[in-house]
Design an enzyme around this catalytic site. Structure first.
Site, PDB file in Angstrom:
ATOM      1  CB  THR A 116      29.960  37.190  50.572  1.00 29.54           C
ATOM      2  OG1 THR A 116      29.597  38.553  50.709  1.00 29.54           O
ATOM      3  CG2 THR A 116      28.691  36.398  50.313  1.00 29.54           C
ATOM      4  CG  ASP A 117      30.348  41.508  53.957  1.00 35.21           C
ATOM      5  OD1 ASP A 117      29.981  41.284  52.790  1.00 35.21           O
ATOM      6  OD2 ASP A 117      30.862  42.593  54.311  1.00 35.21           O
ATOM      7  CD  GLU A 118      27.409  41.343  48.835  1.00 38.00           C
ATOM      8  OE1 GLU A 118      26.318  41.283  48.248  1.00 38.00           O
ATOM      9  OE2 GLU A 118      28.453  41.748  48.302  1.00 38.00           O
TER      10      GLU A 118
ATOM     11  CE1 TYR B 231      27.763  36.264  45.333  1.00 37.74           C
ATOM     12  CE2 TYR B 231      27.506  38.239  46.669  1.00 37.74           C
ATOM     13  CZ  TYR B 231      28.266  37.165  46.267  1.00 37.74           C
ATOM     14  OH  TYR B 231      29.525  36.966  46.793  1.00 37.74           O
TER      15      TYR B 231
ATOM     16  CE  LYS C 272      29.419  32.846  48.216  1.00 35.78           C
ATOM     17  NZ  LYS C 272      30.461  31.973  47.602  1.00 35.78           N
TER      18      LYS C 272
HETATM   19  P1  NAD Z   1      34.805  36.106  40.214  1.00 34.52           P
HETATM   20  O1  NAD Z   1      33.424  36.347  39.660  1.00 34.52           O
HETATM   21  O2  NAD Z   1      35.909  37.023  39.845  1.00 34.52           O
HETATM   22  O3  NAD Z   1      35.286  34.617  39.851  1.00 34.52           O
HETATM   23  C1  NAD Z   1      34.448  33.502  39.956  1.00 34.52           C
HETATM   24  C2  NAD Z   1      35.152  32.333  39.254  1.00 34.52           C
HETATM   25  O4  NAD Z   1      34.327  31.166  39.380  1.00 34.52           O
HETATM   26  C3  NAD Z   1      35.377  32.565  37.755  1.00 34.52           C
HETATM   27  O5  NAD Z   1      36.681  32.197  37.394  1.00 34.52           O
HETATM   28  C4  NAD Z   1      34.347  31.643  37.098  1.00 34.52           C
HETATM   29  O6  NAD Z   1      34.758  31.173  35.823  1.00 34.52           O
HETATM   30  C5  NAD Z   1      34.265  30.513  38.123  1.00 34.52           C
HETATM   31  N1  NAD Z   1      33.006  29.764  38.039  1.00 34.52           N
HETATM   32  C6  NAD Z   1      31.746  30.282  38.000  1.00 34.52           C
HETATM   33  N2  NAD Z   1      30.840  29.281  37.895  1.00 34.52           N
HETATM   34  C7  NAD Z   1      31.549  28.117  37.883  1.00 34.52           C
HETATM   35  C8  NAD Z   1      31.172  26.744  37.815  1.00 34.52           C
HETATM   36  N3  NAD Z   1      29.882  26.373  37.734  1.00 34.52           N
HETATM   37  N4  NAD Z   1      32.153  25.812  37.847  1.00 34.52           N
HETATM   38  C9  NAD Z   1      33.459  26.167  37.926  1.00 34.52           C
HETATM   39  N5  NAD Z   1      33.870  27.442  37.977  1.00 34.52           N
HETATM   40  C10 NAD Z   1      32.920  28.415  37.973  1.00 34.52           C
HETATM   41  O7  NAD Z   1      34.596  36.057  41.787  1.00 34.52           O
HETATM   42  P2  NAD Z   1      35.533  36.530  42.994  1.00 34.52           P
HETATM   43  O8  NAD Z   1      35.268  37.955  43.255  1.00 34.52           O
HETATM   44  O9  NAD Z   1      36.910  36.046  42.750  1.00 34.52           O
HETATM   45  O10 NAD Z   1      34.882  35.703  44.189  1.00 34.52           O
HETATM   46  C11 NAD Z   1      35.358  34.408  44.557  1.00 34.52           C
HETATM   47  C12 NAD Z   1      34.585  33.923  45.771  1.00 34.52           C
HETATM   48  O11 NAD Z   1      34.722  34.860  46.839  1.00 34.52           O
HETATM   49  C13 NAD Z   1      33.079  33.789  45.533  1.00 34.52           C
HETATM   50  O12 NAD Z   1      32.629  32.631  46.204  1.00 34.52           O
HETATM   51  C14 NAD Z   1      32.484  35.038  46.178  1.00 34.52           C
HETATM   52  O13 NAD Z   1      31.162  34.805  46.609  1.00 34.52           O
HETATM   53  C15 NAD Z   1      33.450  35.231  47.329  1.00 34.52           C
HETATM   54  N6  NAD Z   1      33.572  36.612  47.837  1.00 34.52           N
HETATM   55  C16 NAD Z   1      33.859  37.627  46.966  1.00 34.52           C
HETATM   56  C17 NAD Z   1      34.026  38.929  47.468  1.00 34.52           C
HETATM   57  C18 NAD Z   1      34.391  40.075  46.549  1.00 34.52           C
HETATM   58  O14 NAD Z   1      34.411  41.231  46.998  1.00 34.52           O
HETATM   59  N7  NAD Z   1      34.714  39.847  45.283  1.00 34.52           N
HETATM   60  C19 NAD Z   1      33.881  39.189  48.842  1.00 34.52           C
HETATM   61  C20 NAD Z   1      33.596  38.104  49.696  1.00 34.52           C
HETATM   62  C21 NAD Z   1      33.448  36.835  49.180  1.00 34.52           C
HETATM   63  P1  TYD Z   2      29.776  46.004  43.959  1.00 30.24           P
HETATM   64  O1  TYD Z   2      31.211  46.216  43.607  1.00 30.24           O
HETATM   65  O2  TYD Z   2      28.823  45.523  42.930  1.00 30.24           O
HETATM   66  O3  TYD Z   2      29.783  45.057  45.255  1.00 30.24           O
HETATM   67  P2  TYD Z   2      28.540  44.623  46.232  1.00 30.24           P
HETATM   68  O4  TYD Z   2      27.274  45.149  45.719  1.00 30.24           O
HETATM   69  O5  TYD Z   2      28.593  43.138  46.159  1.00 30.24           O
HETATM   70  O6  TYD Z   2      28.912  45.174  47.567  1.00 30.24           O
HETATM   71  O7  TYD Z   2      29.213  47.380  44.522  1.00 30.24           O
HETATM   72  C1  TYD Z   2      29.790  48.022  45.637  1.00 30.24           C
HETATM   73  C2  TYD Z   2      28.946  49.227  45.960  1.00 30.24           C
HETATM   74  O8  TYD Z   2      29.050  50.175  44.884  1.00 30.24           O
HETATM   75  C3  TYD Z   2      27.468  48.904  46.104  1.00 30.24           C
HETATM   76  O9  TYD Z   2      26.913  49.710  47.144  1.00 30.24           O
HETATM   77  C4  TYD Z   2      26.869  49.316  44.779  1.00 30.24           C
HETATM   78  C5  TYD Z   2      27.756  50.464  44.335  1.00 30.24           C
HETATM   79  N1  TYD Z   2      27.922  50.623  42.868  1.00 30.24           N
HETATM   80  C6  TYD Z   2      27.607  51.839  42.244  1.00 30.24           C
HETATM   81  O10 TYD Z   2      27.211  52.830  42.898  1.00 30.24           O
HETATM   82  N2  TYD Z   2      27.756  51.929  40.888  1.00 30.24           N
HETATM   83  C7  TYD Z   2      28.163  50.884  40.123  1.00 30.24           C
HETATM   84  O11 TYD Z   2      28.252  51.004  38.883  1.00 30.24           O
HETATM   85  C8  TYD Z   2      28.506  49.637  40.782  1.00 30.24           C
HETATM   86  C9  TYD Z   2      28.996  48.449  39.983  1.00 30.24           C
HETATM   87  C10 TYD Z   2      28.360  49.562  42.157  1.00 30.24           C
END
Ligand code: NAD
Ligand code: TYD
Length: 335
Positions: free
Chosen positions: A123-125, A149, A153
């Protein structure tokens, strides 16, 4: 080619599996997922009978299981993680266990099975928080994670790189900005707000609502990951972004507009602890080297996403009951 996908029952992983099976019909996928609160096999109903797809329920921290599956696979793509910042503020235990210990377990399994190709989804975070005028994050930006988080990562990224330098493990890493699209768990900003409005509820905006995120459609992210698997240079990191920096207030107004609602539906609430102000991505490296850039226009992608949640109410209504609500009750009690 046989791919071991971890975390394939979550949001991005399930979209990746659907995309990959369609675009590589002769390849096979094993999906290893623990099915935590975020893992949902309904995300993959349309592919479960595909002979090239197999699901295994299990934990990436289980070395014996992981090692057996890695032996069968040609490549490992690690999507599995605990992913929600708010949950990591309540309790960081599972974040450290899955994101750090789980990644280490996968790396050891890849290393002890002839150094299998390993792609890590990040992630970019990990880069921290930008001020309004700062240059966007790039592959050269120093890590400065600020939430449990992002810290977990960041640690996993460091481990992945260390296995490349120390053991010659053929790795790549992608650091992507905030994803949106179908099947996103309705705790993240966009699906949370859409589903609240579909339920006739208000939307809770943290702080002044002016925190900025860069938004990318999940299909653009997954196309980038596929390209890195095919053509990425071993040992390299690639930043992926959507070229769509928006404040949370802009996103909220866009969604409200789709429902014909106004500011009366916004509830400003106490800010998130340690809330990162701005994320932005410079994706010129992957554009120059692999010819990738985002294709989905934000306005189109967000409209389609609102439609998807309107059309798939059974999917999210099941999720929004039960355990999910208990979690949010706890969250709201804290506010
Ligand atoms: P998500 O929370 O929707 O899904 C995570 C999945 O991982 C779930 O299916 C969960 O059951 C599985 N999981 C969790 N712990 C586990 C374990 N110990 N063993 C096996 N499986 C396990 O997440 P997502 O949004 O699909 O994110 C997927 C990846 O992308 C993550 O690594 C996240 O850090 C990265 N990412 C997400 C975003 C975003 O905006 N959602 C952006 C950049 C990077
Ligand atoms: P989120 O979807 O949790 O992603 P991340 O924090 O990993 O970027 O949140 C996106 C942005 O929205 C973040 O600045 C927090 C804000 N946010 C709210 O203002 N209200 C909410 O209920 C949630 C879930 C997020």
């Amino acid at each position: 080619m046989k791919l071991l996908i971890t975390g394939g029952a979550g949001f991005i992983g399930s979209n990746f599996i659907r995309y990959y099976l369609k675009n590589h019909p002769s390849d096979q996928i094993i999906n290893l997922d623990k099915l935590t609160y975020a893992g949902n096999l309904e995300n993959l109903k349309d592919v479960e009978k595909n002979p090239n797809y197999k699901f295994i329920k299990g934990d990436i921290c289980d070395f014996d299981l992981v090692s057996k599956l890695v032996k069968e696979a040609d490549e490992i793509i690690n999507f599995a993680a605990e992913t929600h910042v708010d949950r990591s503020i309540l309790d960081s235990g599972d974040f450290v266990r899955t994101n750090i210990e789980g990644t280490r377990t996968l790396l050891d399994a890849a290393k002890s099975n002839d150094n299998k190709r390993f792609h890590h989804i990040s992630t970019d975070e990990v880069f921290g928080s930008l001020e309004p005028k700062d240059a966007p994050f790039s592959e050269k930006t120093s890590y400065d994670p600020r939430s449990p988080y992002s810290a977990s990562k960041a640690a996993s990224d460091h481990l992945v790189r260390s296995y490349y330098h120390t053991f010659g493990l053929p790795i790549t890493i992608s650091n992507c900005s905030n994803n949106y699209g179908p099947f996103q768990f309705p705790e993240k900003l966009i699906p949370f707000f859409i589903t609240n409005l579909l339920e006739g509820k208000k939307v809770p905006l943290y702080g002044d609502g002016l925190n900025v995120r860069d938004w990318i459609h999940v299909d653009d992210h997954n196309r980038g990951v596929d390209l890195i698997l095919q053509k990425g240079k071993i040992g390299e990191t690639y930043c992926l972004g959507g070229a769509s920096e928006k404040t949370n207030l802009e996103i909220t107004k866009f969604i409200l507009n789709e429902f014909g609602k106004g500011d009366e539906m916004i509830e400003y609430i106490k800010d998130r602890a340690g809330h990162d102000r701005r994320y932005a991505i410079d994706f010129s490296k992957i554009k120059k080297e692999l010819g990738w850039e985002p294709q989905v226009k934000f306005a189109d992608g967000l409209k389609q996403t609102v439609e998807w949640y309107r059309d798939n109410q059974d999917w999210w209504k099941k999720i929004k009951s039960g355990e999910y609500q208990d979690y949010y009750k706890k969250q709201y009690e804290k506010r």
